[in-house]
Scaffold this motif. Structure first.
Motif, PDB file in Angstrom:
ATOM      1  N   HIS A 187       0.830  -1.206   0.000  1.00 43.73           N
ATOM      2  CA  HIS A 187       0.000   0.000   0.000  1.00 43.73           C
ATOM      3  C   HIS A 187       0.863   1.255   0.000  1.00 43.73           C
ATOM      4  CE1 HIS A 187      -4.267  -1.468   1.150  1.00 43.73           C
ATOM      5  NE2 HIS A 187      -3.623  -2.401   0.483  1.00 43.73           N
ATOM      6  N   THR A 188       1.940   1.249   0.772  1.00 42.39           N
ATOM      7  CA  THR A 188       2.832   2.404   0.802  1.00 42.39           C
ATOM      8  C   THR A 188       3.467   2.635  -0.568  1.00 42.39           C
ATOM      9  OG1 THR A 188       3.335   2.067   3.141  1.00 42.39           O
ATOM     10  CG2 THR A 188       4.887   3.389   1.881  1.00 42.39           C
ATOM     11  N   GLU A 191       0.729   3.928  -3.053  1.00 41.97           N
ATOM     12  CA  GLU A 191       0.366   5.335  -2.872  1.00 41.97           C
ATOM     13  C   GLU A 191       1.458   6.264  -3.397  1.00 41.97           C
ATOM     14  OE1 GLU A 191      -0.322   5.251   1.283  1.00 41.97           O
ATOM     15  OE2 GLU A 191      -2.422   4.637   1.101  1.00 41.97           O
ATOM     16  N   LYS A 195       0.739   8.708  -6.761  1.00 43.74           N
ATOM     17  CA  LYS A 195       0.440   9.882  -5.955  1.00 43.74           C
ATOM     18  C   LYS A 195      -0.239  10.993  -6.747  1.00 43.74           C
ATOM     19  CE  LYS A 195       5.101  12.036  -6.264  1.00 43.74           C
ATOM     20  NZ  LYS A 195       5.201  11.754  -7.655  1.00 43.74           N
ATOM     21  N   ILE A 199      -6.950   7.649  -6.224  1.00 44.72           N
ATOM     22  CA  ILE A 199      -6.857   6.338  -5.594  1.00 44.72           C
ATOM     23  C   ILE A 199      -8.141   6.084  -4.812  1.00 44.72           C
ATOM     24  CG2 ILE A 199      -5.637   4.919  -3.910  1.00 44.72           C
ATOM     25  CD1 ILE A 199      -3.090   6.345  -4.613  1.00 44.72           C
ATOM     26  N   LEU A 216      -6.590  -1.150  -2.919  1.00 52.32           N
ATOM     27  CA  LEU A 216      -6.475   0.165  -3.557  1.00 52.32           C
ATOM     28  C   LEU A 216      -6.550   0.034  -5.073  1.00 52.32           C
ATOM     29  CD1 LEU A 216      -3.568   1.754  -1.463  1.00 52.32           C
ATOM     30  CD2 LEU A 216      -6.024   1.726  -0.983  1.00 52.32           C
ATOM     31  N   ARG A 283      -9.406   8.028  -1.362  1.00 58.57           N
ATOM     32  CA  ARG A 283      -8.346   8.188  -0.374  1.00 58.57           C
ATOM     33  C   ARG A 283      -8.078   9.647  -0.079  1.00 58.57           C
ATOM     34  NH1 ARG A 283      -6.327   3.692   2.252  1.00 58.57           N
ATOM     35  NH2 ARG A 283      -4.260   4.575   2.218  1.00 58.57           N
TER      36      ARG A 283
END
Length: 603
Positions: A187-188, A191, A195, A199, A216, A283
């Motif tokens: 997930h990190t 994202e 970016k 999302i 996601l 998100r």
């Protein structure tokens, strides 16, 4: 996929691996030194590459290593080729039972093992002692989980290795721990990679898991799916991940992204044709402000929030004592201590829990009164409690908290009591206990001490929970007129006038159903009346205003300091550090007070 199908699939994969080891690789099962090792100079660049590919997410590896070491296990991180690039145990990187940095776990060399199986299958897998091809490895149990990047490619494996003692609980904890960590890493990375795109989070509503969160989806301005995390395709009803790429989000998930445009952090509940209900939420605020022809807006609701959920200050209206109780409960939760709420039916325990948790928390509630002793419930409760341990160990300030709620805990079956007690004890006994903070809230309609006296609730678990017990006062002990006006305003969305006769009737009634009954009566009164003013007649109960014999309220326990100290020490089995954490004071303070009151450890 059912548990049986999962077990059969695993066994089929292991059998196929053994066949390859014998037929294709000609490996000798009883080889004396079956595992090859690379030189440290060859491992260093691989570790550097692995660190870069996981986004420098080394903090979570340290958390995993600490938990593994506390349990006497070993954490192994390999790259995509099965080369061991990071080894963590109590010996700080030194070889663990023959497992060393630089060892090669490719199936063609190391035979059937956890790392090679996770790489080959692309999924979580546990390889127990006798599942290993080489006889030299049969003493080990390996729980391995593939690590994936933003493009869903496998970049390595996280593996917890333990001595196989035949206890499946060890494997369950390791699997869930590694699964949560792998999901968080992906997930990190996801994202970061997307970016600049929209999302969307997708999840099953009413999730019964504490740490298995949402998937996601990255979407461009035209509504096309650019990427998705590991299990997103299953939520969309597809067999493989590749089928999602390039699809319109609306075609895959039954609604359009622009519906979320102006409601960030809010949920759309949708149902696909012949598919399950899904929750979707953005998100962050989406950049595109245009709508796409044919896409429809969908009613929204706040994440995890009922429309009529009150705030803490609203719950305490009409009761200064309840205001103080709410603050104590809030502080207890902030310090990650177990919180026990007691009170009659309808006094607002559920509402208080919802207000305490807020929107930055994911929680799972277990109704203990509905649990039976079936194997299914045994496994589910054990799984949830292990997830609560993992959530506490992997907690990050920037992420949502995960809280496990036990409703009607006074009716908790004995097997669940034992599991919860063991988990709380293990968390306190861990050398890293300050970092393993299980978030537990329990509620009971009667004093939990009564269940202990009746022999239906463990006294040791009671002492673990009762250090932060809070008793909600019944409605008859509150300013019901003031509270009724607040509840009516919340239900209607505007200020409501109450006639004097209505106020008198509300004040004179004993409200055996407490806050829940008051809300029900006022909701009906708003429907019966003109929506602006509530009269005595609108309240509708024929005996309203006639005092009804009230049930005795649950008495707020009154402890002097000496008794509180003794209770905390008994609950902690005279572990001074644990008792200090329960009371929120230092060890030196406890020793000083013990001396002052003449308290000494029982012989």
């Amino acid at each position: 996929m059912t548990d049986l199908q999962t077990r059969l699939g695993k066994q089929t994969a292991i059998n196929a691996s053994w066949e390859r080891c014998e037929r294709d690789y000609n490996l000798e099962r009883n080889a004396a030194h079956p595992i090859l090792r690379l030189q440290s100079s060859e491992v260093a660049p691989r570790l550097e590459e692995m660190t870069e590919r996981t986004g420098g997410k080394q903090g979570i590896f340290r958390q995993l290593a600490t938990l593994a070491a506390d349990a006497g296990h070993c954490l192994v991180i390999t790259d995509k080729d099965g080369i061991l690039v990071r080894l963590e145990s109590k010996n700080a990187g030194e070889p663990w039972n023959g497992i060393a940095l630089g060892s090669v776990w490719d199936e063609r060399i190391a035979g059937t093992n956890g790392v090679s199986m996770a790489l080959a299958e692309g999924r979580d897998i546990t390889v127990r002692g006798t599942d290993h091809y080489y006889a030299q490895l049969k003493s080990f149990a390996c729980c391995a989980v593939p690590l994936r990047d933003a493009a869903n490619k496998v970049i390595g494996v996280a593996n917890v290795v333990s001595i196989d003692n035949g206890n499946p609980a060890n494997s369950l904890f390791a699997q869930q721990l590694l699964g949560a960590a792998a999901s968080r890493i992906q997930h990190t990375l996801f994202e970061r990679a997307f970016k600049d795109q929209s999302i969307v989070s997708v999840a099953m509503p009413g999730r019964r898991d504490l740490i298995k969160g949402s998937e996601l989806i990255a979407v461009d301005e035209s509504g096309a799916i650019l990427g998705a995390t590991a299990a997103a395709h299953r939520l969309a009803g597809f067999d493989t991940h590749d089928l999602l790429a390039g699809l319109r989000f609306e075609d895959a998930f039954g609604t359009d992204v622009p519906s979320l445009d102006h409601v960030p952090d809010r949920v759309l509940s949708v149902r696909r044709d012949q598919g399950p209900m899904l929750d979707l939420w953005a998100r962050e605020p989406l950049q595109s402000k245009r709508s796409v022809a044919g896409w429809r807006p969908v009613p929204t609701r706040a994440i995890g929030q009922r429309p009529d959920r009150p705030l803490l200050k609203e719950l305490a209206i009409g009761s200064p004592a309840l205001r103080e109780l709410c603050e104590r409960a809030k502080v207890t939760l902030e310090h990650a201590l177990p919180l026990l709420l007691e009170g009659e039916t309808g006094t607002g325990k559920t509402a208080l829990i919802a207000a305490l948790l807020g929107e930055d928390t994911h929680s799972v509630t277990v109704d203990c009164a509905a649990l039976d002793a079936s194997d299914k419930n045994h496994a589910y409760v054990q799984s949830l409690i292990e997830q609560a341990r993992i959530a506490g160990a992997l907690r990050e300030p920037t992420r949502k908290k995960e809280v496990l709620v036990f409703d009607n805990i006074d009716e908790m079956p004995s097997f669940a009591q034992a599991a919860l007690r063991n988990a709380l004890d293990a968390a306190d006994a861990s050398p890293s206990a300050q970092n393993v903070q299980m978030q537990i809230i329990a509620s009971s309609r009667r004093p939990l001490k009564e269940a202990v006296t009746a022999g239906t609730f463990r006294d040791d678990l009671y002492f673990m929970l009762s250090g932060a017990a809070q008793v909600l006062p019944p409605l008859r002990n509150r300013n019901t007129k003031q509270l009724a006006k607040s509840v009516a305003a919340r239900l209607s969305g505007k200020q409501i006038e109450l006639s004097q006769e209505a106020c008198d009737a509300i004040n004179n009634y004993s409200w055996p159903g407490n806050l829940r009954e008051l809300q029900s009566v006022l909701r009906q009164a708003l429907i019966q009346g003109d929506g602006a003013r509530i009269t005595r007649l609108d309240l509708g109960l024929p005996n309203m205003g006639e005092p009804v014999p009230a049930r005795p309220a649950i008495a707020q326990p009154i402890y002097n300091e000496e008794q509180m100290l003794v209770d905390a020490l008994n609950g902690a089995r005279w572990n001074i550090s644990k008792a200090a954490r329960t009371l929120g004071i230092g060890r030196a303070t406890i020793h000083r007070k013990m001396k002052a009151y003449g308290i000494s450890r029982p012989a």
